[in-house]
Design a protein around this motif. Sequence first.
Motif, PDB file in Angstrom:
ATOM      1  N   ASP A  14      14.366   5.395 -33.827  1.00 52.28           N
ATOM      2  CA  ASP A  14      15.282   4.296 -33.895  1.00 52.28           C
ATOM      3  C   ASP A  14      14.734   3.317 -34.782  1.00 52.28           C
ATOM      4  O   ASP A  14      15.553   2.572 -35.593  1.00 52.28           O
ATOM      5  CB  ASP A  14      15.812   3.648 -32.537  1.00 52.28           C
ATOM      6  N   HIS A  15      13.503   2.883 -34.533  1.00 52.50           N
ATOM      7  CA  HIS A  15      12.900   1.889 -35.165  1.00 52.50           C
ATOM      8  C   HIS A  15      12.585   2.234 -36.910  1.00 52.50           C
ATOM      9  O   HIS A  15      12.803   1.581 -37.612  1.00 52.50           O
ATOM     10  CB  HIS A  15      11.563   1.260 -34.738  1.00 52.50           C
ATOM     11  N   SER A  16      12.310   3.790 -36.851  1.00 51.90           N
ATOM     12  CA  SER A  16      11.951   4.001 -38.459  1.00 51.90           C
ATOM     13  C   SER A  16      13.252   4.063 -38.950  1.00 51.90           C
ATOM     14  O   SER A  16      13.398   4.127 -40.366  1.00 51.90           O
ATOM     15  CB  SER A  16      11.265   5.489 -38.118  1.00 51.90           C
ATOM     16  N   ARG A  19      15.446  -0.500 -39.331  1.00 51.82           N
ATOM     17  CA  ARG A  19      14.109  -1.206 -39.436  1.00 51.82           C
ATOM     18  C   ARG A  19      14.491  -2.798 -39.245  1.00 51.82           C
ATOM     19  O   ARG A  19      15.118  -3.335 -40.122  1.00 51.82           O
ATOM     20  CB  ARG A  19      13.377  -0.970 -40.843  1.00 51.82           C
ATOM     21  N   HIS A  20      13.714  -3.204 -38.329  1.00 54.48           N
ATOM     22  CA  HIS A  20      13.971  -4.655 -38.110  1.00 54.48           C
ATOM     23  C   HIS A  20      12.938  -5.686 -38.740  1.00 54.48           C
ATOM     24  O   HIS A  20      11.853  -5.182 -38.887  1.00 54.48           O
ATOM     25  CB  HIS A  20      13.595  -4.948 -36.492  1.00 54.48           C
ATOM     26  N   ALA A  69       8.002   2.518 -38.082  1.00 52.26           N
ATOM     27  CA  ALA A  69       8.524   2.042 -36.739  1.00 52.26           C
ATOM     28  C   ALA A  69       7.424   0.970 -36.243  1.00 52.26           C
ATOM     29  O   ALA A  69       8.090   0.167 -35.686  1.00 52.26           O
ATOM     30  CB  ALA A  69       8.516   3.425 -35.778  1.00 52.26           C
ATOM     31  N   SER A  72       8.383  -2.049 -37.878  1.00 48.22           N
ATOM     32  CA  SER A  72       9.527  -2.612 -37.444  1.00 48.22           C
ATOM     33  C   SER A  72       9.345  -3.468 -35.738  1.00 48.22           C
ATOM     34  O   SER A  72       9.923  -4.386 -35.590  1.00 48.22           O
ATOM     35  CB  SER A  72      10.761  -1.609 -37.134  1.00 48.22           C
ATOM     36  N   ILE A  73       8.722  -2.534 -35.039  1.00 49.12           N
ATOM     37  CA  ILE A  73       8.286  -3.022 -33.543  1.00 49.12           C
ATOM     38  C   ILE A  73       7.457  -4.148 -33.765  1.00 49.12           C
ATOM     39  O   ILE A  73       7.577  -5.145 -33.044  1.00 49.12           O
ATOM     40  CB  ILE A  73       7.637  -2.173 -32.957  1.00 49.12           C
ATOM     41  N   ASP A  76       9.460  -7.265 -34.385  1.00 48.25           N
ATOM     42  CA  ASP A  76      10.049  -7.969 -33.096  1.00 48.25           C
ATOM     43  C   ASP A  76       9.204  -8.503 -32.338  1.00 48.25           C
ATOM     44  O   ASP A  76       9.555  -9.393 -31.639  1.00 48.25           O
ATOM     45  CB  ASP A  76      10.706  -6.697 -32.166  1.00 48.25           C
ATOM     46  N   ASP A 114       8.002  -2.232 -26.881  1.00 45.38           N
ATOM     47  CA  ASP A 114       8.483  -1.169 -27.649  1.00 45.38           C
ATOM     48  C   ASP A 114       7.106  -0.433 -28.179  1.00 45.38           C
ATOM     49  O   ASP A 114       7.018   0.898 -28.330  1.00 45.38           O
ATOM     50  CB  ASP A 114       9.376  -1.271 -28.621  1.00 45.38           C
TER      51      ASP A 114
END
Length: 154
Positions: A14-16, A19-20, A69, A72-73, A76, A114
């Motif tokens: 999901d994160h890959s 991308r947050h 990922a 992105s994590i 967050d 996460d």
Amino acid sequence: MNELDQLYQQVILDHSRERHGEGLPADPAGLSHQVNPTCGDEVDLGLRVEDGRLVAVGWKGEGCSISQASISIMHDLIDGADLATVARLSRDFDELMHSRGRGVDGAVLDALEDAAALEGVSKYPNRVKCALLGWMALKDALAQAGIALPAVED
């Protein structure tokens, strides 16, 4: 694959994909370009710090799902955090990545949220570099901005 492994795999995927924090902030005080020569993953990370707090952090990159990922994590976890929290999270993630699959304290996993999904990566030394790429860029961008992370107190 057990349910927890499936959940962790899904968090990484999901994160890959979504991308947050993707996109560099305007007028970054610190900017870092990092490359993992082992596999070619790349990241540019920019940030601004005001009053001891990360007020803007963003990135752009390409590479494997683990590196993307992880960044992105990381975004967050650190976006808006004070520097003491950033230092603690950086130390905790480094501990996780160097555990070689032996596990870490549950409190560390809880704090990493996460990022705990990346625990299995620690069994594969070549993949650890992928997971640490964003954290290396973060430390370098802070150094470029003339900011040192405070010592971590337990």
